[in-house]
Design a protein around this motif. Sequence first.
Motif, mmCIF file in Angstrom:
data_model
loop_
_atom_site.group_PDB
_atom_site.id
_atom_site.type_symbol
_atom_site.label_atom_id
_atom_site.label_comp_id
_atom_site.label_asym_id
_atom_site.label_seq_id
_atom_site.Cartn_x
_atom_site.Cartn_y
_atom_site.Cartn_z
ATOM 1 N N GLN A 1 44.754 28.635 49.760
ATOM 2 C CA GLN A 1 45.842 29.582 49.562
ATOM 3 C C GLN A 1 46.205 29.710 48.093
ATOM 4 N N VAL A 2 46.332 28.586 47.458
ATOM 5 C CA VAL A 2 46.670 28.601 46.034
ATOM 6 C C VAL A 2 45.587 29.336 45.263
ATOM 7 N N ALA A 3 44.317 29.071 45.620
ATOM 8 C CA ALA A 3 43.213 29.701 44.897
ATOM 9 C C ALA A 3 43.270 31.215 45.051
ATOM 10 N N VAL A 4 43.450 31.691 46.283
ATOM 11 C CA VAL A 4 43.453 33.141 46.505
ATOM 12 C C VAL A 4 44.672 33.788 45.849
ATOM 13 N N SER A 5 45.830 33.114 45.960
ATOM 14 C CA SER A 5 47.015 33.673 45.313
ATOM 15 C C SER A 5 46.802 33.782 43.816
ATOM 16 N N LEU A 6 46.167 32.766 43.251
ATOM 17 C CA LEU A 6 45.934 32.793 41.815
ATOM 18 C C LEU A 6 45.048 33.978 41.449
ATOM 19 N N LEU A 7 44.040 34.204 42.267
ATOM 20 C CA LEU A 7 43.147 35.338 42.027
ATOM 21 C C LEU A 7 43.943 36.648 42.016
ATOM 22 N N LEU A 8 44.771 36.813 43.033
ATOM 23 C CA LEU A 8 45.584 38.035 43.118
ATOM 24 C C LEU A 8 46.503 38.160 41.915
ATOM 25 N N LEU A 9 47.136 37.037 41.587
ATOM 26 C CA LEU A 9 48.087 37.069 40.482
ATOM 27 C C LEU A 9 47.402 37.372 39.167
ATOM 28 N N ILE A 10 46.198 36.865 38.996
ATOM 29 C CA ILE A 10 45.491 37.136 37.739
ATOM 30 C C ILE A 10 45.145 38.621 37.658
ATOM 31 N N VAL B 1 44.340 25.812 41.759
ATOM 32 C CA VAL B 1 44.400 26.611 40.532
ATOM 33 C C VAL B 1 43.039 26.642 39.841
ATOM 34 N N VAL B 2 42.400 25.494 39.761
ATOM 35 C CA VAL B 2 41.091 25.439 39.098
ATOM 36 C C VAL B 2 40.089 26.304 39.857
ATOM 37 N N LEU B 3 40.073 26.149 41.174
ATOM 38 C CA LEU B 3 39.143 26.949 41.982
ATOM 39 C C LEU B 3 39.444 28.444 41.823
ATOM 40 N N ALA C 1 40.966 30.020 39.388
ATOM 41 C CA ALA C 1 40.641 30.522 38.052
ATOM 42 C C ALA C 1 39.147 30.791 37.932
ATOM 43 N N ALA C 2 38.366 29.876 38.494
ATOM 44 C CA ALA C 2 36.915 30.074 38.446
ATOM 45 C C ALA C 2 36.532 31.337 39.203
ATOM 46 N N LEU C 3 37.156 31.497 40.369
ATOM 47 C CA LEU C 3 36.898 32.676 41.204
ATOM 48 C C LEU C 3 37.275 33.948 40.445
ATOM 49 N N ALA C 4 38.452 33.902 39.801
ATOM 50 C CA ALA C 4 38.949 35.074 39.080
ATOM 51 C C ALA C 4 38.013 35.427 37.927
ATOM 52 N N LEU C 5 37.563 34.403 37.205
ATOM 53 C CA LEU C 5 36.651 34.650 36.083
ATOM 54 C C LEU C 5 35.392 35.349 36.580
ATOM 55 N N ALA C 6 34.923 34.913 37.748
ATOM 56 C CA ALA C 6 33.696 35.491 38.275
ATOM 57 C C ALA C 6 33.905 36.927 38.745
ATOM 58 N N LEU C 7 35.094 37.229 39.272
ATOM 59 C CA LEU C 7 35.290 38.525 39.931
ATOM 60 C C LEU C 7 35.915 39.597 39.044
ATOM 61 N N THR C 8 36.796 39.199 38.096
ATOM 62 C CA THR C 8 37.524 40.221 37.352
ATOM 63 C C THR C 8 36.647 40.946 36.346
ATOM 64 N N ARG C 9 35.429 40.464 36.151
ATOM 65 C CA ARG C 9 34.526 41.195 35.259
ATOM 66 C C ARG C 9 34.381 42.643 35.725
ATOM 67 N N PHE C 10 34.485 42.828 37.047
ATOM 68 C CA PHE C 10 34.286 44.166 37.593
ATOM 69 C C PHE C 10 35.476 45.093 37.330
ATOM 70 N N LEU C 11 36.561 44.522 36.804
ATOM 71 C CA LEU C 11 37.746 45.341 36.567
ATOM 72 C C LEU C 11 37.760 45.927 35.160
#
Lengths: 882, 119
Positions: free
Chosen positions: A500-509, A819-821, A823-833
């Motif tokens: 949950q924390v990981a996904v929320s962090l992704l959304l928040l980023i 948070v660490v997970l 952030a890693a997820l966000a780094l991988a995915l936000t490139r497309f934005l």
Amino acid sequence: MKLPGWRRRRREEEMEEEIQGHLEMAIRDRMERGESAEEAESAARREFGNVGLIKETTRGMWGFGALETFWQDVRYGARMLLKQPGFTLMVILTLSLGIGANTAIFSVVNYVLLRPSTVAQPEQLLRIILKLGRGNYFSYPNYRDMAEGAHAFSMLAAQTARQLNFGHGDTVGSVYCEFVTGNFFPALGVPAAHGRAFGMETDDASGAHPIVVLSHGCWRRRFGADAGMVGQTITLNGRQFTVVGIMPEGFRGTWPFGIAPEIWAPMRTLPQVQGGGDFFSDRGRGVGVDVFGRLKPGVSAAQAQAEVSLGAKRLAETYPDVNRDLKGAEVHPLSDFPDVIERGVRFFVAMITAIAGLVLLLVCANVANLLLSRAVLRRQEVAIRLALGAGRRRVIRQFLTESVMLALAGGAAGCLLALWVTSLLRSFRPPTSDPIEINVTLDSRALGFTLAVSALSGLLFGLAPAWQATKVDLVPMLKDDRRGGRRSRFGASNLLVISQVAVSLLLLICAGLFTRSLQNVHNVAPGFEIDNALTVTLNLGELGYDEARRRVFYQNLLELIEQAPGVRQASLAQIIPLKTDWALTADVAVEGYDAPGGNYPDILFNTVGPRYFETMGIPVLAGREFNRQDDKGAPPVVIVNETMARRFWPGTQSALGRRLRLQERGGAFSPYYEVVGVVKDIMYRSLGEEARPFFYVPAPQNYRQQMALHVRTIGEPGLLRSAMRDRVLALDKNLLVEVATMRENLAIAFLPARVAAITLGLIGLFGLSLAVVGIYGVISYAVSQRTGEIGLRMALGAQPRDILRLVIGKGISLTLIGVVLGAALALALTRFLTSLLVGVGAADPLTYLAVPLLLTCVALLACWIPARRATKVDPMIALRCE
Amino acid sequence: MKARYQNRIELLQGTLDMLILQTLQWGPRHGYGISQAIRANSSDALQVDTGSLYPALHRLERQKWISSKWTVSENNQRVKIYRLTAAGKKQLAAERSRWAQLTEAVEGILNPARKESKA
């Protein structure tokens, strides 16, 4: 159906009496055999077995059992849920937010992407695109010739859109109107919902049919769905038109993606509302009409393509001078759209869909977590019920009944929320007169899907703990109130919190990146001053002003406006930058600059009045700006921007005195213009655009019918609105004027970034609150499970500080892993934005620093509340309940 | 205690209904009486679990194979007695013939030689 109360009570009493009788007889028999009274009683009871269980099983034989036990389950479940209102409210709120938000989002996606305008047999409809060098439009004569030779089509219709001043009674506004040929409605095959749609009779060249058809959305929003609208008159640019029909809901004309003209008028009435009498005769027009046709039955798209290509070739051969750039024609299904827009829209929708899916996942995880925590807290209750004779299946059914009740309550609340959101969206109109209609209705499939997912997650996550809770060993569970459970379950809920924390962090980023981007957009200097500025758009076309009268009118107007109190200075320009898409371009032949193959560069320009740059606050880098001497008869002059100066000449200074010629709309070249000034670049079409060559020609050398006054005010520009309108109307009361502040004009430029930021920001906030609820749930569960241990620690001398550290440490370690997970997820995915972000990288350090910090702080708070509760534990009480 | 336990035979699934009906064939009885009769007639080998007896009685009554009535016993105690109905008699006959078939089949498997010699 259930047994009537009195019958049921009698049966209960009878069963009780029967069993008691049985026991008494057994005891008597034993005593007769010589056992003592106590021995006989205990033996008889032992032999008899579990009275409660036997009663329960026997009751099951009475019939009506299933419904009755279901009713019991429901009542019991309701009592249990009401006993813990906090828990119940949290689950219902989470579910309803998830279901509501998702349904609303999917309804929008469905409307935008999947639901085309309702037309008859859309597969027979093809759009024809002319491959011209400059724009892919048909001029009206080209369209007529193409239509004459098109035998694959039963008819070819044409349409052209205009933004017009609209009036009805006291209401005025701006409206997006499409002027269409008489076969437009017949080709689409849609009858009007009220009144009638117009037909071929309106193609009469006299333009004697001042009638309009309204879209359903226009009728609803502007006229409150007034049934008496048919037959009434409205004005378009001051001309009267009679409303003859209202189209059905869902009909948006020919464009995909929610683009919806509000009014359709016969094409032949176009000259009445907008000048330019050469519209029907000028074959070389840059902006003309869009053409589509309906295929004859049995004709394939390939045949149509062949015919259209031939038609284009014939056009190029017959009119080589004006159609010299014509490179053929293509047919496309009507639902297709120009590539760029299509890709952008699809990307945005895909992103929103993915985010909605993530949110749904979060909701499910949260509900699961809450249910799991509660199930463990209820182990003792379950053990008591089992000991008292409840069957295992019965207990599981009880748990499931409660989960389903929760899911249904959440679903119902979610439906209400979705209804509310979609009704909000229905009444929403973008802050522009652009023809975007978000006519979203609640999509039943989307609603069904989300409901099903939440109900399923409720069932699944209700079943798992019920299954486990009923598998307990009764004796230790009854003795030890809380700790009989296996610790593995806690592992599962740890995993839930981390994800949950990981996904929320992704959304928040994502939300953070867009907010930063929006900030940058606001900070981007468009190159001109946007505060204390006002524009007044005028159109002299329909009032029959000739060139000489226009000149007098504009000169008088400028004087009149500049004398008005609160006005610092004023100027004129044909186009307001960043307000609408720029359609004003010319081929430029620069003296001494070789254009290979006669391919002159096509450059944007604007027609501006004296002191325009001073009024707009655009610095002049070299030379001078336009003044009153740059009049008709004076030598033609031009001002170029920095980028243009650098492109054709070595630099800003050396550009002065150079000469260039212009060629508009495939016409002849103008005489030479001399460069008299170089000005700084500004943003012309969109914020964040690349620097582009641009030039300005003086308005007095060529007054246009449509010009906009640019006024620099001394104070708040909005206050001068009516004063400006009055002054303009004093010159000609028939004029239609549109006053807007510069900030209002820019609203559309900010819109995409703002919408994205608001949407993602809201969703990110939602994700954050879900994560907080999740962390809070798990930590407070852990605290309640460890009450005894905490009491022991405090009895042995632990300070409240140590307990706080113990409890919070647990929550924070979970959060940090998440948070660490994330952030890693966000780094991988936000490139497309990257393509949607302005002035901020996808790996923006500030966002990646601030968002995890924020999340951790909020998580800290979520842990702190149960941790504080833990320090309040009275060691004596905690130890005694062991 | 242990020996007695081993002497008890677990009732086969579905036989309890038949035993109850058979017991009531000999006359109306209350629940305790039925359990005592089954026990006595099987020389203490079969002991009816009360947890099965009462649900079975209530089920049989609902199926109208037996009927119940409150009376006063010889000890002056109010008791609920059960009586076999006409439908119950038919059911009993059907269950007995099924039971006969079952025992014959089981017997045939356990002692194949005897069966062959009979044939």
